[in-house]
Design a protein around this motif. Structure first.
Motif, PDB file in Angstrom:
ATOM      1  N   VAL A  82       0.766  -1.174   0.120  1.00 19.85           N
ATOM      2  CA  VAL A  82       0.044  -0.188   0.029  1.00 19.85           C
ATOM      3  C   VAL A  82       0.896   1.260  -0.030  1.00 19.85           C
ATOM      4  O   VAL A  82       1.652   1.443   0.983  1.00 19.85           O
ATOM      5  CB  VAL A  82      -1.172  -0.034   1.183  1.00 19.85           C
ATOM      6  N   ASN A  83       0.834   2.068  -1.247  1.00 17.13           N
ATOM      7  CA  ASN A  83       1.736   3.370  -1.253  1.00 17.13           C
ATOM      8  C   ASN A  83       0.836   4.214  -1.828  1.00 17.13           C
ATOM      9  O   ASN A  83      -0.281   4.115  -2.061  1.00 17.13           O
ATOM     10  CB  ASN A  83       2.846   3.246  -2.109  1.00 17.13           C
ATOM     11  N   ALA A  84       1.188   5.503  -1.681  1.00 13.57           N
ATOM     12  CA  ALA A  84       0.775   6.674  -2.078  1.00 13.57           C
ATOM     13  C   ALA A  84       1.545   7.527  -3.011  1.00 13.57           C
ATOM     14  O   ALA A  84       2.802   7.503  -2.668  1.00 13.57           O
ATOM     15  CB  ALA A  84      -0.049   7.828  -0.818  1.00 13.57           C
ATOM     16  N   VAL A  85       1.180   8.083  -3.956  1.00  9.67           N
ATOM     17  CA  VAL A  85       1.813   8.624  -5.121  1.00  9.67           C
ATOM     18  C   VAL A  85       1.454  10.187  -4.820  1.00  9.67           C
ATOM     19  O   VAL A  85       0.269  10.507  -4.839  1.00  9.67           O
ATOM     20  CB  VAL A  85       1.651   8.356  -6.379  1.00  9.67           C
ATOM     21  N   ALA A  86       2.390  11.248  -4.761  1.00 14.69           N
ATOM     22  CA  ALA A  86       1.915  12.626  -4.454  1.00 14.69           C
ATOM     23  C   ALA A  86       2.427  13.585  -5.633  1.00 14.69           C
ATOM     24  O   ALA A  86       3.570  13.962  -5.706  1.00 14.69           O
ATOM     25  CB  ALA A  86       2.731  13.022  -3.192  1.00 14.69           C
ATOM     26  N   PRO A  87       1.569  13.525  -6.714  1.00 15.68           N
ATOM     27  CA  PRO A  87       2.177  14.561  -7.777  1.00 15.68           C
ATOM     28  C   PRO A  87       2.323  15.983  -7.517  1.00 15.68           C
ATOM     29  O   PRO A  87       1.766  16.305  -6.711  1.00 15.68           O
ATOM     30  CB  PRO A  87       0.992  14.244  -8.690  1.00 15.68           C
ATOM     31  N   GLY A  88       3.110  16.378  -8.365  1.00 14.32           N
ATOM     32  CA  GLY A  88       3.363  17.970  -8.237  1.00 14.32           C
ATOM     33  C   GLY A  88       2.528  18.487  -9.400  1.00 14.32           C
ATOM     34  O   GLY A  88       1.437  17.820  -9.936  1.00 14.32           O
ATOM     35  N   PRO A  89       2.936  19.729  -9.647  1.00 16.36           N
ATOM     36  CA  PRO A  89       1.777  20.431 -10.950  1.00 16.36           C
ATOM     37  C   PRO A  89       1.906  19.565 -12.103  1.00 16.36           C
ATOM     38  O   PRO A  89       3.013  19.194 -12.537  1.00 16.36           O
ATOM     39  CB  PRO A  89       2.457  21.892 -10.926  1.00 16.36           C
ATOM     40  N   THR A  90       0.881  18.849 -12.354  1.00 21.22           N
ATOM     41  CA  THR A  90       0.613  18.138 -13.622  1.00 21.22           C
ATOM     42  C   THR A  90      -0.253  18.695 -14.614  1.00 21.22           C
ATOM     43  O   THR A  90      -1.573  19.103 -14.139  1.00 21.22           O
ATOM     44  CB  THR A  90       0.214  16.628 -12.955  1.00 21.22           C
ATOM     45  N   ALA A  91      -0.068  18.546 -15.827  1.00 16.83           N
ATOM     46  CA  ALA A  91      -1.105  19.085 -16.933  1.00 16.83           C
ATOM     47  C   ALA A  91      -2.286  18.114 -17.016  1.00 16.83           C
ATOM     48  O   ALA A  91      -2.513  17.441 -17.921  1.00 16.83           O
ATOM     49  CB  ALA A  91      -0.384  19.401 -18.239  1.00 16.83           C
ATOM     50  N   THR A  92      -3.208  18.258 -16.006  1.00 15.74           N
ATOM     51  CA  THR A  92      -4.787  17.706 -15.928  1.00 15.74           C
ATOM     52  C   THR A  92      -5.612  18.817 -15.825  1.00 15.74           C
ATOM     53  O   THR A  92      -5.398  19.829 -15.455  1.00 15.74           O
ATOM     54  CB  THR A  92      -4.624  16.617 -14.828  1.00 15.74           C
ATOM     55  N   PRO A  93      -6.782  18.453 -16.369  1.00 22.15           N
ATOM     56  CA  PRO A  93      -8.037  19.114 -16.333  1.00 22.15           C
ATOM     57  C   PRO A  93      -8.236  19.837 -14.843  1.00 22.15           C
ATOM     58  O   PRO A  93      -8.541  20.949 -14.701  1.00 22.15           O
ATOM     59  CB  PRO A  93      -9.326  18.482 -16.974  1.00 22.15           C
ATOM     60  N   LEU A  94      -7.820  18.682 -13.926  1.00 19.50           N
ATOM     61  CA  LEU A  94      -8.333  19.205 -12.450  1.00 19.50           C
ATOM     62  C   LEU A  94      -7.177  20.401 -11.965  1.00 19.50           C
ATOM     63  O   LEU A  94      -7.681  21.204 -11.365  1.00 19.50           O
ATOM     64  CB  LEU A  94      -8.001  17.905 -11.790  1.00 19.50           C
ATOM     65  N   PHE A  95      -5.827  20.241 -12.441  1.00 21.33           N
ATOM     66  CA  PHE A  95      -4.974  21.089 -12.246  1.00 21.33           C
ATOM     67  C   PHE A  95      -5.004  22.264 -12.897  1.00 21.33           C
ATOM     68  O   PHE A  95      -5.047  23.429 -12.320  1.00 21.33           O
ATOM     69  CB  PHE A  95      -3.711  20.537 -12.486  1.00 21.33           C
ATOM     70  N   LEU A  96      -5.531  22.238 -14.302  1.00 15.56           N
ATOM     71  CA  LEU A  96      -5.520  23.641 -15.142  1.00 15.56           C
ATOM     72  C   LEU A  96      -6.702  24.326 -14.706  1.00 15.56           C
ATOM     73  O   LEU A  96      -6.733  25.702 -15.127  1.00 15.56           O
ATOM     74  CB  LEU A  96      -5.605  23.095 -16.489  1.00 15.56           C
ATOM     75  N   ASP A  97      -7.749  23.816 -14.435  1.00 18.21           N
ATOM     76  CA  ASP A  97      -9.291  24.388 -14.289  1.00 18.21           C
ATOM     77  C   ASP A  97      -9.001  25.713 -13.284  1.00 18.21           C
ATOM     78  O   ASP A  97      -8.575  25.532 -12.093  1.00 18.21           O
ATOM     79  CB  ASP A  97     -10.317  23.457 -13.634  1.00 18.21           C
ATOM     80  N   GLY A  98      -9.475  26.722 -13.879  1.00 16.09           N
ATOM     81  CA  GLY A  98      -9.582  28.107 -13.137  1.00 16.09           C
ATOM     82  C   GLY A  98      -8.229  28.554 -13.050  1.00 16.09           C
ATOM     83  O   GLY A  98      -8.099  29.825 -12.298  1.00 16.09           O
ATOM     84  N   LYS A  99      -7.182  28.304 -13.566  1.00 16.13           N
ATOM     85  CA  LYS A  99      -5.833  29.058 -13.467  1.00 16.13           C
ATOM     86  C   LYS A  99      -5.583  29.702 -14.668  1.00 16.13           C
ATOM     87  O   LYS A  99      -5.715  29.328 -15.910  1.00 16.13           O
ATOM     88  CB  LYS A  99      -4.822  27.878 -13.116  1.00 16.13           C
ATOM     89  N   ASP A 100      -5.164  31.185 -14.312  1.00 13.71           N
ATOM     90  CA  ASP A 100      -4.928  31.707 -15.741  1.00 13.71           C
ATOM     91  C   ASP A 100      -3.450  31.334 -16.314  1.00 13.71           C
ATOM     92  O   ASP A 100      -2.523  30.484 -15.342  1.00 13.71           O
ATOM     93  CB  ASP A 100      -4.777  33.235 -15.358  1.00 13.71           C
ATOM     94  N   GLN A 101      -3.007  31.787 -17.339  1.00  8.98           N
ATOM     95  CA  GLN A 101      -1.860  31.175 -17.994  1.00  8.98           C
ATOM     96  C   GLN A 101      -0.635  31.757 -17.010  1.00  8.98           C
ATOM     97  O   GLN A 101       0.370  31.074 -16.866  1.00  8.98           O
ATOM     98  CB  GLN A 101      -1.567  31.911 -19.441  1.00  8.98           C
ATOM     99  N   GLU A 102      -0.568  33.017 -16.526  1.00 12.05           N
ATOM    100  CA  GLU A 102       0.491  33.417 -15.674  1.00 12.05           C
ATOM    101  C   GLU A 102       0.724  32.724 -14.501  1.00 12.05           C
ATOM    102  O   GLU A 102       1.893  31.937 -14.215  1.00 12.05           O
ATOM    103  CB  GLU A 102       0.423  34.709 -15.147  1.00 12.05           C
ATOM    104  N   THR A 103      -0.548  31.959 -13.641  1.00 11.70           N
ATOM    105  CA  THR A 103      -0.148  31.038 -12.725  1.00 11.70           C
ATOM    106  C   THR A 103       0.330  29.754 -13.187  1.00 11.70           C
ATOM    107  O   THR A 103       1.214  29.311 -12.588  1.00 11.70           O
ATOM    108  CB  THR A 103      -1.573  31.220 -12.137  1.00 11.70           C
ATOM    109  N   VAL A 104      -0.187  29.203 -14.359  1.00 12.93           N
ATOM    110  CA  VAL A 104       0.367  27.886 -14.860  1.00 12.93           C
ATOM    111  C   VAL A 104       1.883  28.041 -15.072  1.00 12.93           C
ATOM    112  O   VAL A 104       2.711  27.074 -14.763  1.00 12.93           O
ATOM    113  CB  VAL A 104      -0.332  27.506 -16.059  1.00 12.93           C
ATOM    114  N   ASP A 105       2.145  29.105 -15.730  1.00 11.30           N
ATOM    115  CA  ASP A 105       3.760  29.332 -16.259  1.00 11.30           C
ATOM    116  C   ASP A 105       4.501  29.462 -14.847  1.00 11.30           C
ATOM    117  O   ASP A 105       5.428  28.919 -14.703  1.00 11.30           O
ATOM    118  CB  ASP A 105       3.812  30.641 -16.944  1.00 11.30           C
ATOM    119  N   ARG A 106       4.049  30.184 -13.771  1.00  5.73           N
ATOM    120  CA  ARG A 106       4.780  30.315 -12.601  1.00  5.73           C
ATOM    121  C   ARG A 106       4.907  28.659 -11.784  1.00  5.73           C
ATOM    122  O   ARG A 106       6.058  28.406 -11.485  1.00  5.73           O
ATOM    123  CB  ARG A 106       4.087  31.293 -11.604  1.00  5.73           C
TER     124      ARG A 106
END
Length: 248
Positions: A181-205
């Protein structure tokens, strides 16, 4: 699509119809797994992925249901076992996120996040603990925001803290079962869940944060997940692994 034997390992991927879940389904199918593709609301996407896998010579079935509903999840697990004869791997990617400062977050949003992310993980893990065959693996999903403590992520991080705690406890509860039993903890990943509601400046940062200077891809995360699910990764147990390009 090759299979490793006449009786390939069997996996169920929650949230398998999109984002990281879809990449995990594809990766496991390439390794010869028969895969249950779970969906909550997007049956068409799940069925399309099943069609893609079967057209390539693999085996897959779509199963639906709310991860926080124990009866729906029992039925989904039953369907995968009925289709493929058992269950070796569960990858629990399904989750939701609501971003708002703690002082401003509507408690209905807090409750929704915790119902899906905490109760949902508990329900899925409970079914996995009862059903996984010896040599099997359960992979939960946390977040690297646990280490970043970003503003507005309070409800989400609190829910994933619970996921990490459940992961560590269950790994020890399954002593003697030969199940990891393990857990994976992704960082910023280009998925709809991550990208939704973020402007391009935030995504780039956020993309500039890792030393590798890019967002992760769902395929990046699927590679680690497939390793943990495989016999090759079976000595890794009771761990929360940050998969984020070196942010934290």
């Amino acid at each position: 699509m090759p299979t490793s034997s006449d009786t390939p390992r069997v996996a169920l991927v929650t949230g398998g119809s999109g984002g990281i879940g879809k990449a995990v389904v594809r990766r496991l199918a390439r390794d010869g797994y028969a895969v249950g593709v779970h969906y909550s609301g997007n049956e068409a996407a799940a069925e399309a992925l099943v069609g893609e896998i079967t057209a390539a010579g693999g085996r897959a079935v779509a199963v639906g249901g709310d991860v926080a509903d124990e009866h729906a999840m029992a039925a989904a697990f039953d369907a995968v076992e009925a289709a493929f004869g058992g269950l070796d791997v569960v990858v629990h990617t399904a989750g939701i996120m609501r971003l708002r400062p703690i002082a401003e977050l509507d408690l209905a949003d807090f409750d929704a996040v915790h119902r899906t992310n905490v109760r949902g993980t508990f329900v899925v893990d409970q079914q996995a603990a009862r059903r996984l065959r010896p040599g099997g693996a359960l992979v939960n999903f946390s977040t690297s925001v646990m280490g970043l403590q970003l503003p507005a992520y309070g409800a989400y991080v609190a829910s994933k803290g619970a996921v990490e705690a459940l992961t560590l406890v269950l790994a020890r509860e399954l002593r003697g079962r030969d199940v990891t039993v393990n857990a994976v903890a992704p960082g910023p990943t280009a998925t709809p869940l991550f990208l939704d509601g973020k402007d391009q400046e935030t995504v780039d940062r956020l993309a500039a944060q890792p030393p590798l200077e890019r967002l992760g891809t769902p395929e990046d995360i699927a590679e680690l997940t497939a390793f943990l699910a495989s016999p090759a990764g079976h000595w890794v147990n009771g761990q929360n692994i940050r998969d984020n390009g070196g942010i934290v």
